[in-house]
Design an enzyme around this catalytic site. Structure first.
Site, PDB file in Angstrom:
ATOM      1  N   GLY A   1       0.808  -1.218   0.000  1.00 19.12           N
ATOM      2  CA  GLY A   1       0.000   0.000   0.000  1.00 19.12           C
ATOM      3  C   GLY A   1       0.839   1.265   0.000  1.00 19.12           C
ATOM      4  N   PRO A   2       0.403   2.307  -0.707  1.00 10.03           N
ATOM      5  CA  PRO A   2      -0.838   2.432  -1.490  1.00 10.03           C
ATOM      6  C   PRO A   2      -0.740   1.933  -2.925  1.00 10.03           C
ATOM      7  CG  PRO A   2       0.271   4.545  -1.404  1.00 10.03           C
ATOM      8  CD  PRO A   2       1.097   3.602  -0.567  1.00 10.03           C
ATOM      9  N   GLY A   3       0.420   1.412  -3.353  1.00  8.64           N
ATOM     10  CA  GLY A   3       0.458   0.709  -4.626  1.00  8.64           C
ATOM     11  C   GLY A   3       1.383   1.256  -5.685  1.00  8.64           C
TER      12      GLY A   3
ATOM     13  N   LYS B   1       4.798   1.365  -5.968  1.00  9.17           N
ATOM     14  CA  LYS B   1       5.883   0.455  -6.360  1.00  9.17           C
ATOM     15  C   LYS B   1       5.314  -0.833  -6.942  1.00  9.17           C
ATOM     16  CE  LYS B   1       9.054   2.289  -2.863  1.00  9.17           C
ATOM     17  NZ  LYS B   1       8.069   3.143  -2.142  1.00  9.17           N
TER      18      LYS B   1
ATOM     19  N   GLU C   1      -1.007  -6.344   1.545  1.00  3.33           N
ATOM     20  CA  GLU C   1      -1.388  -5.129   2.268  1.00  3.33           C
ATOM     21  C   GLU C   1      -2.438  -5.503   3.317  1.00  3.33           C
ATOM     22  OE1 GLU C   1      -2.185  -1.983   4.132  1.00  3.33           O
ATOM     23  OE2 GLU C   1      -0.538  -1.883   2.677  1.00  3.33           O
TER      24      GLU C   1
ATOM     25  N   ASP D   1      -1.415  -9.762   6.758  1.00  3.66           N
ATOM     26  CA  ASP D   1      -0.220  -9.205   7.403  1.00  3.66           C
ATOM     27  C   ASP D   1       1.006  -9.909   6.833  1.00  3.66           C
ATOM     28  OD1 ASP D   1       1.903  -8.587   9.217  1.00  3.66           O
ATOM     29  OD2 ASP D   1       0.454  -8.190  10.801  1.00  3.66           O
TER      30      ASP D   1
ATOM     31  N   ASP E   1       9.362  -2.817   1.428  1.00  8.51           N
ATOM     32  CA  ASP E   1       9.391  -1.354   1.581  1.00  8.51           C
ATOM     33  C   ASP E   1       8.675  -1.055   2.889  1.00  8.51           C
ATOM     34  OD1 ASP E   1       9.777   1.368   0.851  1.00  8.51           O
ATOM     35  OD2 ASP E   1       7.713   1.452   0.129  1.00  8.51           O
TER      36      ASP E   1
ATOM     37  N   CYS F   1      11.723   4.878   3.590  1.00 10.37           N
ATOM     38  CA  CYS F   1      11.757   6.296   3.249  1.00 10.37           C
ATOM     39  C   CYS F   1      12.230   7.058   4.484  1.00 10.37           C
ATOM     40  CB  CYS F   1      10.380   6.778   2.805  1.00 10.37           C
ATOM     41  SG  CYS F   1      10.450   8.452   2.145  1.00 10.37           S
TER      42      CYS F   1
END
Length: 465
Positions: free
Chosen positions: A288-290, A292, A311, A335, A351, A404
């Site tokens: 999420g949110p999609g 990548k 997700e 999960d 990620d 990030c």
């Protein structure tokens, strides 16, 4: 320090010949105030609330640009603004009514960090206070802003900033001390770049688009949108501003908004060298949110591969489905730590959820929401997700770990712990980012906004023996 985007003079709005509403308030400042209030009262995200509010109130063009500058700027600068307000009001900001504080932050931001004239900044703020409260509250706003206007931002920094070098930089560029320290720690021997990092966080970032492979090239996307081809990703296009949602390639699903650093993370997944053949089983464990997942899915479609996307939140899983519609991507609402998926994946992207310290320039209020205490719980989650990915990847397969955030606890420490516990082979990630300079000493890669114009993405590549 002063914004080049905000101006004192604007074309009149639709409210009347002066651009003001019947109660004397300026619709642009009303929007900015209302977003600040939503952020303060409801923990809303400014970048999600503002676009809808601008559309709803039919504010566009230069008025929309000014509203955006005032809203995001006041959110980013909150720490500096609050220190000035407290000094001018003679009381802590915690003792000032929230709705008044929103107006004061908006006013002080205009005075100190834009080229809007002091008269316009004070008068529009007083009008907001008087329209909602009474003359007394308007007088309080007027008095505080008059005092704030007596010094330049440089003079306020000199008067109020801590005396230690890091604290002074953090105050000047409106970052909590702990975040500035985390950046300095990650920069290591190049901590002298800290000013540049903090300044990049305070600058208005370019909009980055990603051209969907197989649908449109970056060259074509740049021509259609009037943008500029990216430097590092073969799919990136830079836009100086505007609403990307109005662009035809975005509306048609041929392109979407995605930071170039995120594109490089997805590309690293596809470029990492495997031992043995690639059987085309790829996994995005935190999809999420999609964004990548969509880029991975587009490349997978060209290469004859398939992506499973995990997700746990249903509403975010819906976003992944929308982003990957028509691509060889299957979305699993589960999960990642206990997904129930069958092992044997060739390539896995983790990620991981993180503090987001690398994207503060795009999330203006985030720096004031995060706390040092958040890091521990996130590191625990990151390690658990990476361990689960290790169980799912086949021998000879690769796991790409990214965040990030440049925070050492979330990046090199998580990877080092994984290598120590599993005997993972850490690949030189810099080789997976060809042409991208200055990404650190390896084997992981760290991107920076002041060096690369991207979010501060961290990327590491681990191959299972």
């Amino acid at each position: 320090m002063r914004s080049e985007g905000a101006r004192g003079q604007r074309p009149s709005g639709k409210s009347g010949p002066s651009g003001k509403s019947a109660d004397g308030t300026d619709p642009v400042r009303v929007v900015a105030r209302d977003v600040l209030r939503a952020v303060r009262e409801r923990d809303a995200y400014a970048n999600l609330v503002l676009p809808g509010m601008l559309r709803e109130r039919r504010i566009s063009g230069r008025d929309a640009a000014l509203a955006t500058e005032l809203t995001y700027g006041a959110c980013r600068s909150q720490g500096l603004l609050d220190a000035v307000i407290a000094s001018c009001a003679g009381r802590p900001v915690a003792e000032i009514d929230g709705p008044l504080l929103d107006i004061l932050r908006l006013g002080v931001y205009q005075l100190l960090r834009t080229r809007i004239g002091a008269h316009a900044a004070v008068d529009t703020s007083v009008a907001l206070a008087r329209a909602e409260f009474d003359i007394g509250k308007g007088g309080f706003v007027n008095a505080v802003l008059r005092r704030a206007s007596e010094k330049t931002v440089e003079e306020w920094v000199a008067a109020l900033a801590p005396k230690d070098p890091l604290g002074q930089l953090a105050f000047e560029f409106a970052h909590p001390n702990w975040i500035a320290q985390a950046f300095a720690d990650s920069l290591g021997a190049r901590a002298g770049e800290l000013r540049d990092v903090l300044a990049a966080d305070d600058a208005r970032p370019l909009v980055h688009l990603v051209a969907r492979p197989g649908e449109i090239s970056a060259e074509e996307l740049a021509l259609v949108t009037g943008g500029e081809e990216g430097r590092w990703s073969p799919y990136a296009v830079y836009l100086d501003g505007g609403d990307p949602g109005k662009l035809e390639p975005v509306r048609e699903g041929m392109a979407s908004v995605q930071d170039e650093g995120s594109q490089l993370v997805a590309l690293a997944v596809t470029r990492a060298p495997l031992e043995g053949p690639d059987d085309g089983r790829w996994l995005d464990m935190c999809a999420g949110p999609g964004g990548k997942a969509a880029l991975l899915g587009a490349i997978a479609g060209i290469d004859g591969c398939h992506v499973d996307a995990v997700e746990p939140a249903e509403h975010r899983a819906d976003l992944v489905r929308q982003s990957t519609k028509g691509l060889p991507v299957t979305v699993h609402v589960t999960d990642g730590r206990d997904s129930g998926l069958n092992p044997g994946y060739d390539r896995i992207l983790v990620d991981a959820p993180c503090t987001g310290l690398g994207a503060l320039r795009r999330r203006p209020e985030a720096r004031w929401r995060r706390r040092p205490s958040d890091v521990g719980d996130l590191v625990k989650l990151q390690r658990e997700l990476l361990a689960a990915a290790w169980d799912l990847v086949r021998p000879g397969g690769v796991v790409i770990y990214s965040t990030c955030s440049p925070h050492l606890a979330e990046t090199v420490s998580v990877v080092a712990d994984m290598v120590r516990r599993t005997g993972a082979v850490q690949l030189d990630t810099r080789d997976l980012l060809p042409g991208v300079p200055d990404t650190g000493d390896g084997p992981a890669a760290q991107l920076w906004p002041h060096r690369h114009g991207t979010d501060a993405m961290f990327v590491a590549a681990l191959r299972k023996p």
